[in-house]
Every structure is written in structure tokens, then in C-alpha cells.
Design a protein around this motif. Structure first.
Motif, mmCIF file in Angstrom:
data_model
loop_
_atom_site.group_PDB
_atom_site.id
_atom_site.type_symbol
_atom_site.label_atom_id
_atom_site.label_comp_id
_atom_site.label_asym_id
_atom_site.label_seq_id
_atom_site.Cartn_x
_atom_site.Cartn_y
_atom_site.Cartn_z
ATOM 1 N N PRO A 74 0.830 -1.196 0.000
ATOM 2 C CA PRO A 74 0.000 0.000 0.000
ATOM 3 C C PRO A 74 0.871 1.254 0.000
ATOM 4 C CG PRO A 74 -0.140 -1.149 2.106
ATOM 5 C CD PRO A 74 0.681 -1.993 1.191
ATOM 6 N N GLY A 75 0.463 2.224 -0.752
ATOM 7 C CA GLY A 75 1.213 3.465 -0.836
ATOM 8 C C GLY A 75 2.294 3.474 -1.894
ATOM 9 N N VAL A 92 4.108 6.684 -4.079
ATOM 10 C CA VAL A 92 5.536 6.951 -3.840
ATOM 11 C C VAL A 92 6.298 6.933 -5.150
ATOM 12 C CG1 VAL A 92 7.646 6.014 -2.809
ATOM 13 C CG2 VAL A 92 5.540 6.108 -1.468
ATOM 14 N N LEU A 93 6.078 5.899 -5.950
ATOM 15 C CA LEU A 93 6.790 5.787 -7.222
ATOM 16 C C LEU A 93 6.447 6.950 -8.147
ATOM 17 C CD1 LEU A 93 8.661 4.314 -9.141
ATOM 18 C CD2 LEU A 93 6.723 2.885 -9.831
ATOM 19 N N THR A 94 5.171 7.283 -8.233
ATOM 20 C CA THR A 94 4.746 8.390 -9.087
ATOM 21 C C THR A 94 5.393 9.700 -8.632
ATOM 22 O OG1 THR A 94 2.646 7.297 -9.543
ATOM 23 C CG2 THR A 94 2.752 9.656 -9.963
ATOM 24 N N ARG A 147 9.149 9.751 -9.470
ATOM 25 C CA ARG A 147 9.360 9.911 -10.911
ATOM 26 C C ARG A 147 9.088 11.345 -11.343
ATOM 27 N NH1 ARG A 147 6.056 10.277 -14.851
ATOM 28 N NH2 ARG A 147 4.241 9.418 -13.783
ATOM 29 N N GLU A 148 7.970 11.890 -10.881
ATOM 30 C CA GLU A 148 7.607 13.252 -11.270
ATOM 31 C C GLU A 148 8.588 14.274 -10.711
ATOM 32 O OE1 GLU A 148 3.489 13.573 -10.109
ATOM 33 O OE2 GLU A 148 2.818 12.600 -11.967
ATOM 34 N N GLU A 149 9.058 14.080 -9.472
ATOM 35 C CA GLU A 149 10.045 14.994 -8.894
ATOM 36 C C GLU A 149 11.352 14.970 -9.683
ATOM 37 O OE1 GLU A 149 10.497 14.100 -4.738
ATOM 38 O OE2 GLU A 149 8.608 15.085 -4.219
#
Length: 72
Positions: free
Chosen positions: A10-11, A15-17, A20-22
Motif C-alpha cells: 500500500p502506498g 511513492v513511485l509516481t 518519478r515526477e520529482e
């Protein structure tokens, strides 16, 4: 028809998104950088599947984080 969510980590999708976006990467760019297919990364981000420990460690290494497995 949408696949059911995989709730083993969960979560993880958020976290991955966020990581990646950062980093300013698209899924395709992250795939090219890590060697993990864009379709797998997309499924992880949507929560349709979860990575195994090796996948989590690979992503942590790529983004510069240390992940420890604590055994009790």
C-alpha cells in the motif's frame, strides 16, 4: 475493464509516481533509465501489480534511497 488493485505494497503507487515526477521523468524515460519496461512501471503506478523486493530495491537504488528489510 479495470484490473483490481494489488494491495501488497500500500502506498507504493503514490511513492513511485511522486519520485518519478520529482525527477522530471516520464514513465518511458524512467523505463529507459532503469531497464524496467514502461508497461510494468505503469502497472506499478496504477497499483495493478506490485514489484517484488528486487524491483523495490532497484527503484530505491535508482532514486538514491536505501531500503532495509527488517527481520524479526
Amino acid at each position: 475493464m479495470a484490473r483490481p488493485r494489488d494491495d501488497r505494497l500500500p502506498g507504493w503507487p503514490a511513492v513511485l509516481t511522486e519520485l518519478r515526477e520529482e525527477a522530471g521523468l516520464t514513465i518511458v524515460e524512467l523505463a529507459a533509465e532503469t531497464g524496467i519496461s514502461s508497461s510494468v512501471l505503469s502497472c506499478w503506478e496504477r497499483g495493478e501489480t506490485s514489484p517484488n523486493l528486487r524491483g523495490v530495491e532497484h527503484m530505491a537504488d535508482y532514486f538514491g534511497y536505501e531500503w532495509e528489510l527488517v527481520k524479526k
